[in-house]
Design a protein around this motif. Structure first.
Motif, PDB file in Angstrom:
ATOM      1  N   GLN A  28       0.833  -1.197   0.000  1.00  0.00           N
ATOM      2  CA  GLN A  28       0.000   0.000   0.000  1.00  0.00           C
ATOM      3  C   GLN A  28       0.873   1.254   0.000  1.00  0.00           C
ATOM      4  O   GLN A  28       0.606   2.205  -0.737  1.00  0.00           O
ATOM      5  CB  GLN A  28      -0.928   0.010   1.212  1.00  0.00           C
ATOM      6  CG  GLN A  28      -1.891   1.170   1.216  1.00  0.00           C
ATOM      7  CD  GLN A  28      -2.846   1.119   2.398  1.00  0.00           C
ATOM      8  OE1 GLN A  28      -2.670   0.336   3.320  1.00  0.00           O
ATOM      9  NE2 GLN A  28      -3.845   1.962   2.371  1.00  0.00           N
ATOM     10  N   ALA A  29       1.923   1.264   0.805  1.00  0.00           N
ATOM     11  CA  ALA A  29       2.831   2.416   0.836  1.00  0.00           C
ATOM     12  C   ALA A  29       3.503   2.605  -0.514  1.00  0.00           C
ATOM     13  O   ALA A  29       3.717   3.736  -0.949  1.00  0.00           O
ATOM     14  CB  ALA A  29       3.881   2.244   1.937  1.00  0.00           C
ATOM     15  N   GLU A  30       3.806   1.511  -1.184  1.00  0.00           N
ATOM     16  CA  GLU A  30       4.438   1.596  -2.509  1.00  0.00           C
ATOM     17  C   GLU A  30       3.525   2.313  -3.486  1.00  0.00           C
ATOM     18  O   GLU A  30       3.939   3.214  -4.211  1.00  0.00           O
ATOM     19  CB  GLU A  30       4.781   0.195  -3.029  1.00  0.00           C
ATOM     20  CG  GLU A  30       5.432   0.183  -4.393  1.00  0.00           C
ATOM     21  CD  GLU A  30       6.808   0.815  -4.420  1.00  0.00           C
ATOM     22  OE1 GLU A  30       7.179   1.397  -5.462  1.00  0.00           O
ATOM     23  OE2 GLU A  30       7.524   0.748  -3.407  1.00  0.00           O
ATOM     24  N   GLY A  31       2.256   1.927  -3.511  1.00  0.00           N
ATOM     25  CA  GLY A  31       1.306   2.555  -4.427  1.00  0.00           C
ATOM     26  C   GLY A  31       1.102   4.028  -4.147  1.00  0.00           C
ATOM     27  O   GLY A  31       1.103   4.865  -5.061  1.00  0.00           O
ATOM     28  N   VAL A  32       0.949   4.359  -2.878  1.00  0.00           N
ATOM     29  CA  VAL A  32       0.746   5.764  -2.496  1.00  0.00           C
ATOM     30  C   VAL A  32       1.995   6.576  -2.800  1.00  0.00           C
ATOM     31  O   VAL A  32       1.922   7.666  -3.363  1.00  0.00           O
ATOM     32  CB  VAL A  32       0.365   5.869  -0.999  1.00  0.00           C
ATOM     33  CG1 VAL A  32       0.375   7.315  -0.530  1.00  0.00           C
ATOM     34  CG2 VAL A  32      -0.991   5.237  -0.749  1.00  0.00           C
ATOM     35  N   SER A  33       3.154   6.036  -2.444  1.00  0.00           N
ATOM     36  CA  SER A  33       4.394   6.782  -2.658  1.00  0.00           C
ATOM     37  C   SER A  33       4.671   6.983  -4.147  1.00  0.00           C
ATOM     38  O   SER A  33       5.134   8.049  -4.556  1.00  0.00           O
ATOM     39  CB  SER A  33       5.584   6.094  -1.981  1.00  0.00           C
ATOM     40  OG  SER A  33       5.905   4.871  -2.618  1.00  0.00           O
ATOM     41  N   ASP A  34       4.375   5.988  -4.968  1.00  0.00           N
ATOM     42  CA  ASP A  34       4.586   6.133  -6.414  1.00  0.00           C
ATOM     43  C   ASP A  34       3.742   7.280  -6.963  1.00  0.00           C
ATOM     44  O   ASP A  34       4.233   8.104  -7.739  1.00  0.00           O
ATOM     45  CB  ASP A  34       4.253   4.838  -7.155  1.00  0.00           C
ATOM     46  CG  ASP A  34       5.336   3.787  -7.027  1.00  0.00           C
ATOM     47  OD1 ASP A  34       6.437   4.109  -6.522  1.00  0.00           O
ATOM     48  OD2 ASP A  34       5.074   2.637  -7.425  1.00  0.00           O
ATOM     49  N   LYS A  35       2.475   7.330  -6.568  1.00  0.00           N
ATOM     50  CA  LYS A  35       1.593   8.403  -7.037  1.00  0.00           C
ATOM     51  C   LYS A  35       2.092   9.766  -6.564  1.00  0.00           C
ATOM     52  O   LYS A  35       2.121  10.734  -7.325  1.00  0.00           O
ATOM     53  CB  LYS A  35       0.167   8.171  -6.567  1.00  0.00           C
ATOM     54  CG  LYS A  35      -0.520   7.040  -7.278  1.00  0.00           C
ATOM     55  CD  LYS A  35      -1.935   6.841  -6.771  1.00  0.00           C
ATOM     56  CE  LYS A  35      -2.558   5.635  -7.439  1.00  0.00           C
ATOM     57  NZ  LYS A  35      -3.914   5.376  -6.942  1.00  0.00           N
ATOM     58  N   LEU A  36       2.476   9.831  -5.303  1.00  0.00           N
ATOM     59  CA  LEU A  36       2.964  11.092  -4.746  1.00  0.00           C
ATOM     60  C   LEU A  36       4.256  11.530  -5.427  1.00  0.00           C
ATOM     61  O   LEU A  36       4.390  12.684  -5.852  1.00  0.00           O
ATOM     62  CB  LEU A  36       3.182  10.959  -3.239  1.00  0.00           C
ATOM     63  CG  LEU A  36       3.749  12.171  -2.531  1.00  0.00           C
ATOM     64  CD1 LEU A  36       2.747  13.323  -2.568  1.00  0.00           C
ATOM     65  CD2 LEU A  36       4.085  11.835  -1.092  1.00  0.00           C
ATOM     66  N   LEU A  37       5.202  10.611  -5.549  1.00  0.00           N
ATOM     67  CA  LEU A  37       6.486  10.954  -6.170  1.00  0.00           C
ATOM     68  C   LEU A  37       6.318  11.324  -7.645  1.00  0.00           C
ATOM     69  O   LEU A  37       6.980  12.249  -8.125  1.00  0.00           O
ATOM     70  CB  LEU A  37       7.470   9.791  -6.022  1.00  0.00           C
ATOM     71  CG  LEU A  37       7.942   9.518  -4.598  1.00  0.00           C
ATOM     72  CD1 LEU A  37       8.712   8.206  -4.524  1.00  0.00           C
ATOM     73  CD2 LEU A  37       8.766  10.677  -4.058  1.00  0.00           C
ATOM     74  N   ASP A  38       5.436  10.623  -8.341  1.00  0.00           N
ATOM     75  CA  ASP A  38       5.182  10.965  -9.745  1.00  0.00           C
ATOM     76  C   ASP A  38       4.597  12.359  -9.864  1.00  0.00           C
ATOM     77  O   ASP A  38       4.971  13.140 -10.749  1.00  0.00           O
ATOM     78  CB  ASP A  38       4.235   9.950 -10.385  1.00  0.00           C
ATOM     79  CG  ASP A  38       4.887   8.602 -10.637  1.00  0.00           C
ATOM     80  OD1 ASP A  38       6.133   8.512 -10.590  1.00  0.00           O
ATOM     81  OD2 ASP A  38       4.131   7.632 -10.867  1.00  0.00           O
TER      82      ASP A  38
END
Length: 70
Positions: A28-38
């Motif tokens: 879940q953190a991976e998905g959220v962080s990817d969206k945020l970082l993108d």
């Protein structure tokens, strides 16, 4: 600067908590962080007019290595 040092120390303690480390390593953190970082990388590229795209992507990739599980 004592206030800033206190905040930094508390942040480090928080991030070193085993429960927090587990949460930051989750799918879940991976998905959220990817969206945020993108989003942040995209905004930075737009502001900089494409001049530093490679450096922005490099910084985005380095940050991504520290959050999530990929």
């Amino acid at each position: 600067m004592a206030g800033f040092d206190d905040i930094t120390k508390k942040a480090q303690e928080f991030l070193n908590d085993p429960k927090v480390k587990d949460a930051l390593s989750s799918e879940q953190a991976e998905g959220v962080s990817d969206k945020l970082l993108d989003g942040v990388a995209g905004a930075a590229k737009k502001v900089m007019g494409g001049k530093y795209d490679d450096k922005i992507e490099g910084a985005r990739d380095q940050a991504d290595k520290h959050v999530g599980n990929e």
